[in-house]
Design an enzyme around this catalytic site. Structure first.
Site, PDB file in Angstrom:
ATOM      1  N   THR A  27      -9.054  -9.316  -4.190  1.00  0.00           N
ATOM      2  CA  THR A  27      -9.401  -7.902  -4.184  1.00  0.00           C
ATOM      3  C   THR A  27      -8.423  -7.030  -3.386  1.00  0.00           C
ATOM      4  O   THR A  27      -8.565  -5.807  -3.371  1.00  0.00           O
ATOM      5  CB  THR A  27     -10.818  -7.699  -3.610  1.00  0.00           C
ATOM      6  N   GLY A  28      -7.429  -7.650  -2.727  1.00  0.00           N
ATOM      7  CA  GLY A  28      -6.549  -6.908  -1.818  1.00  0.00           C
ATOM      8  C   GLY A  28      -5.847  -5.729  -2.475  1.00  0.00           C
ATOM      9  O   GLY A  28      -6.008  -4.580  -2.069  1.00  0.00           O
ATOM     10  N   ALA A  37       0.836  -1.206   0.000  1.00  0.00           N
ATOM     11  CA  ALA A  37       0.000   0.000   0.000  1.00  0.00           C
ATOM     12  C   ALA A  37       0.869   1.253   0.000  1.00  0.00           C
ATOM     13  O   ALA A  37       0.638   2.187  -0.777  1.00  0.00           O
ATOM     14  CB  ALA A  37      -0.928  -0.005   1.206  1.00  0.00           C
ATOM     15  N   LYS A  49      -2.406 -15.053 -14.551  1.00  0.00           N
ATOM     16  CA  LYS A  49      -3.658 -15.572 -14.002  1.00  0.00           C
ATOM     17  C   LYS A  49      -4.773 -15.176 -14.955  1.00  0.00           C
ATOM     18  O   LYS A  49      -4.982 -13.994 -15.189  1.00  0.00           O
ATOM     19  CB  LYS A  49      -3.882 -14.947 -12.631  1.00  0.00           C
ATOM     20  N   ILE A  88       3.287  -8.168   5.263  1.00  0.00           N
ATOM     21  CA  ILE A  88       2.397  -9.330   5.230  1.00  0.00           C
ATOM     22  C   ILE A  88       2.447 -10.072   3.909  1.00  0.00           C
ATOM     23  O   ILE A  88       2.185 -11.251   3.845  1.00  0.00           O
ATOM     24  CB  ILE A  88       0.949  -8.893   5.584  1.00  0.00           C
ATOM     25  N   ALA A 130      -2.387 -12.555  -5.741  1.00  0.00           N
ATOM     26  CA  ALA A 130      -3.088 -12.649  -7.021  1.00  0.00           C
ATOM     27  C   ALA A 130      -3.800 -11.334  -7.280  1.00  0.00           C
ATOM     28  O   ALA A 130      -4.236 -10.670  -6.355  1.00  0.00           O
ATOM     29  CB  ALA A 130      -4.091 -13.797  -7.005  1.00  0.00           C
ATOM     30  N   LEU A 187      -4.573  -2.346   4.305  1.00  0.00           N
ATOM     31  CA  LEU A 187      -5.167  -3.103   5.412  1.00  0.00           C
ATOM     32  C   LEU A 187      -5.652  -2.208   6.547  1.00  0.00           C
ATOM     33  O   LEU A 187      -6.533  -2.576   7.308  1.00  0.00           O
ATOM     34  CB  LEU A 187      -4.156  -4.119   5.960  1.00  0.00           C
TER      35      LEU A 187
HETATM   36  N1  TRP Z   1     -14.650  -7.221 -12.728  1.00  0.00           N
HETATM   37  C1  TRP Z   1     -13.561  -7.950 -12.164  1.00  0.00           C
HETATM   38  C2  TRP Z   1     -12.699  -8.485 -13.288  1.00  0.00           C
HETATM   39  O1  TRP Z   1     -13.186  -9.194 -14.162  1.00  0.00           O
HETATM   40  C3  TRP Z   1     -14.067  -9.004 -11.280  1.00  0.00           C
HETATM   41  C4  TRP Z   1     -13.076  -9.881 -10.584  1.00  0.00           C
HETATM   42  C5  TRP Z   1     -12.388  -9.626  -9.455  1.00  0.00           C
HETATM   43  C6  TRP Z   1     -12.776 -11.225 -10.936  1.00  0.00           C
HETATM   44  N2  TRP Z   1     -11.686 -10.728  -9.042  1.00  0.00           N
HETATM   45  C7  TRP Z   1     -11.905 -11.703  -9.936  1.00  0.00           C
HETATM   46  C8  TRP Z   1     -13.130 -12.052 -11.999  1.00  0.00           C
HETATM   47  C9  TRP Z   1     -11.417 -13.027  -9.987  1.00  0.00           C
HETATM   48  C10 TRP Z   1     -12.637 -13.350 -12.062  1.00  0.00           C
HETATM   49  C11 TRP Z   1     -11.796 -13.820 -11.060  1.00  0.00           C
HETATM   50  O2  TRP Z   1     -11.557  -8.158 -13.314  1.00  0.00           O
END
Ligand code: TRP
Length: 520
Positions: free
Chosen positions: A349-350, A17, A80, A46, A51, A338
């Site tokens: 989402t981190g 961050a 990924k 941390i 991902a 965090l």
């Molecule tokens: N809108 C996001 C995207 O497609 C949604 C998302 C976040 C997502 N994490 C993910 C889609 C993990 C697939 C797998 O980027």
């Protein structure tokens, strides 16, 4: 009245961050604003294998002026293209898996292909999982092929796995070269002025460091936002039950097994385990709830999964809080990372939460007057960003068919769901399109639509998850029956398969591509 511009910003904390904020602000404001960062050499970071999601490139790295080929080699990055959910329906079936794909399913006229697929499924004209019919890459992922060609042409929307320490290190070097002042020091105290604004932080070696605006990147501690400014943390442990993790880095024979171009999320007795492949190893961690199992039991289950002995690896035990601060920005302190909010890592989402906050901070960047309206608008954005993702994560626990342990039963029966989520579940069940994306054009979608317009979790995302859990609408979308664009939909699915088969012949494996860019 002339506004007084902010002259000095102090970032407290130097994890992902802190350094993401430092580099982004330095780029955004050049020498108009002095940016400093203080980090303690003592405090462990941390970051475990991390991902990400596709808009990291558009929103963050493009802004810094860095192409994938510039930063990937510095960070041991790999690809990924999806998350593979394993054993979320049946704990004993090795072939129980489905993909949560990146990318938006296209429309037939104004109805997404997912809804035609659901009609075909009902009528038994297809028995393939949604992701194999409505996207053109499931088979490519099965074959562990690379999302990019050896000429660096991207053929699937993709994100990255990397070592977050290396990213922080890379961005630190960059930030310092762009003029960010770096203090390696211990913050001992936070000093407030008569109005309760932060005036300075007291450090061991450099005395009091003053600034106009403070960015709290101090991690779960929330050194300024929670400790000094007493902003309440809204704990959401009744909405997501996992609160602990045991993690490790595990050796992997790439030559023998190849490298998977996706994150795996493997359901366990009391949570799930991530697997984040990188060259030569993968990062993994069991995210569990300590209300349903013990640290020792969880560790045991984790070691058994990978067939490793405790003596041979170094385990990292993490305890986390799920939720967010009531407000991310309070007075002249903005919390990022965090210290602001944390959602368990199931949908990667981190880091996304970090760069959304930075992006919005730049858009809302204040003058010394600190207009409350700017602050409120920023806080609204962060609130929607977080709560929307929390809702989406809850659906994973709530709609999976697993009920084989008390943990999974509790998730079926005791989760507190928000009204807006309940409305979405009803829409889905009625056959409607859930959260239609503003655009299905990938270039535009990942060019800020998804962060700017709260259009993040779309119909494609909900469909991947729900159909993956074999949780289907009660009825076909009625409009499909009136539009009758069945031939067009069939043809489109055929086109997707054609492209997929072509790529199946021509793409390098993920391992080949990574060896190539990392010069291995
Ligand atoms: N809108 C996001 C995207 O497609 C949604 C998302 C976040 C997502 N994490 C993910 C889609 C993990 C697939 C797998 O980027």
């Amino acid at each position: 009245m002339s506004s007084q511009l902010i002259k000095n910003v102090l970032i407290v904390g130097g994890g992902s961050a802190g350094w993401m904020t430092a580099s982004y602000l330095a780029k955004a404001f050049g020498n108009k604003v002095n940016i400093s960062l203080v980090e303690s050499p003592e405090i462990p970071k941390i970051g475990v294998g991390e991902a990400t999601i596709p808009n990291l490139q558009k929103v963050f790295f493009d802004f810094l002026g860095l192409k994938e080929e510039d930063w990937m080699p510095e960070c041991n990055a790999s690809f990924k293209a999806a998350i593979k959910f394993v054993n979320w329906n049946d704990p004993n079936d090795k072939n129980d898996y489905f993909y949560h794909m990146f990318g938006q399913v296209k429309n037939i006229e104004d109805i997404p292909l997912t809804h035609y697929w659901n009609y075909f499924r009902e009528n038994k004209t297809t028995n393939l999982p949604m992701a194999y019919d409505c996207y053109d890459k499931a088979k490519l992922l099965d074959a562990k092929l690379s999302p990019k060609t050896l000429n660096h042409e991207s053929v699937m929307s993709h994100a990255w796995h990397f070592d977050a320490h290396l990213v922080a290190k890379f961005l630190k070097k960059l930030s310092i070269s762009w003029g960010v002042k770096h203090f390696e020091d211990e913050v001992k105290n936070v000093n407030l002025d008569a109005n309760g604004y932060v005036k300075s932080v007291t450090t061991t070696k450099n005395g009091d460091l003053e600034a106009d605006l403070f960015i709290d990147c101090s991690g779960f501690k929330g050194l300024i936002i929670n400790k000094a400014l007493n902003e309440p943390f809204l704990n959401m442990s009744d909405q997501l039950f996992c609160n602990s993790a045991v993690a490790a880095s595990i050796k992997h024979d790439d030559e023998e097994n190849g490298i998977e171009p996706y994150t795996s999320a493997i359901a366990m007795k009391n949570g799930w385990t991530w697997k984040i492949p990188m060259l030569g190893r993968f990062g993994s961690g069991y995210v569990y709830s300590d209300n349903f199992t013990t640290k020792d039991q969880a560790t045991d289950e984790f070691l058994k999964l990978w067939n490793v002995k405790e003596d041979n690896i170094s385990l990292n035990h993490i305890k986390f809080r799920t939720g967010r601060n009531k407000r991310a920005w309070v007075k002249n302190c903005v919390a990022i990372g965090l210290s602001s909010c944390f959602l368990e890592p199931l949908e990667s989402t981190g880091l996304y939460f970090i760069y959304v906050a930075i992006y919005q901070l730049v858009k809302h960047f204040p003058t010394k007057e600190m207009d409350e309206k700017l602050i409120n608008s920023f806080n609204d954005k962060i609130e929607v960003m977080f709560d929307d993702s929390r809702d989406f994560l809850q659906t994973h626990y709530f709609t999976t068919s697993r009920i084989d342990t008390d943990f999974w039963k509790a998730n079926k029966h005791d989760l507190k769901l928000s009204d807006s989520l309940k409305a979405k579940l009803d829409m889905y069940k009625a056959g409607l399109v859930v959260c239609p994306p503003i655009t299905t054009n990938e270039k535009d979608y990942y060019g800020n639509f998804d962060i700017e317009f709260s259009n993040f979790w779309t119909n494609s995302n909900y469909y991947c998850m729900f159909t993956g859990f074999k949780w289907y609408p009660d009825s076909v979308y009625p409009k499909v029956l009136y539009d009758e664009k069945f031939e067009q939909a069939q043809q489109y699915m055929k086109d997707l398969k054609e492209r997929e088969n072509m790529l199946l012949q021509s793409l390098p494996t993920t391992y080949e591509y990574l060896k190539f860019i990392h010069h291995k």
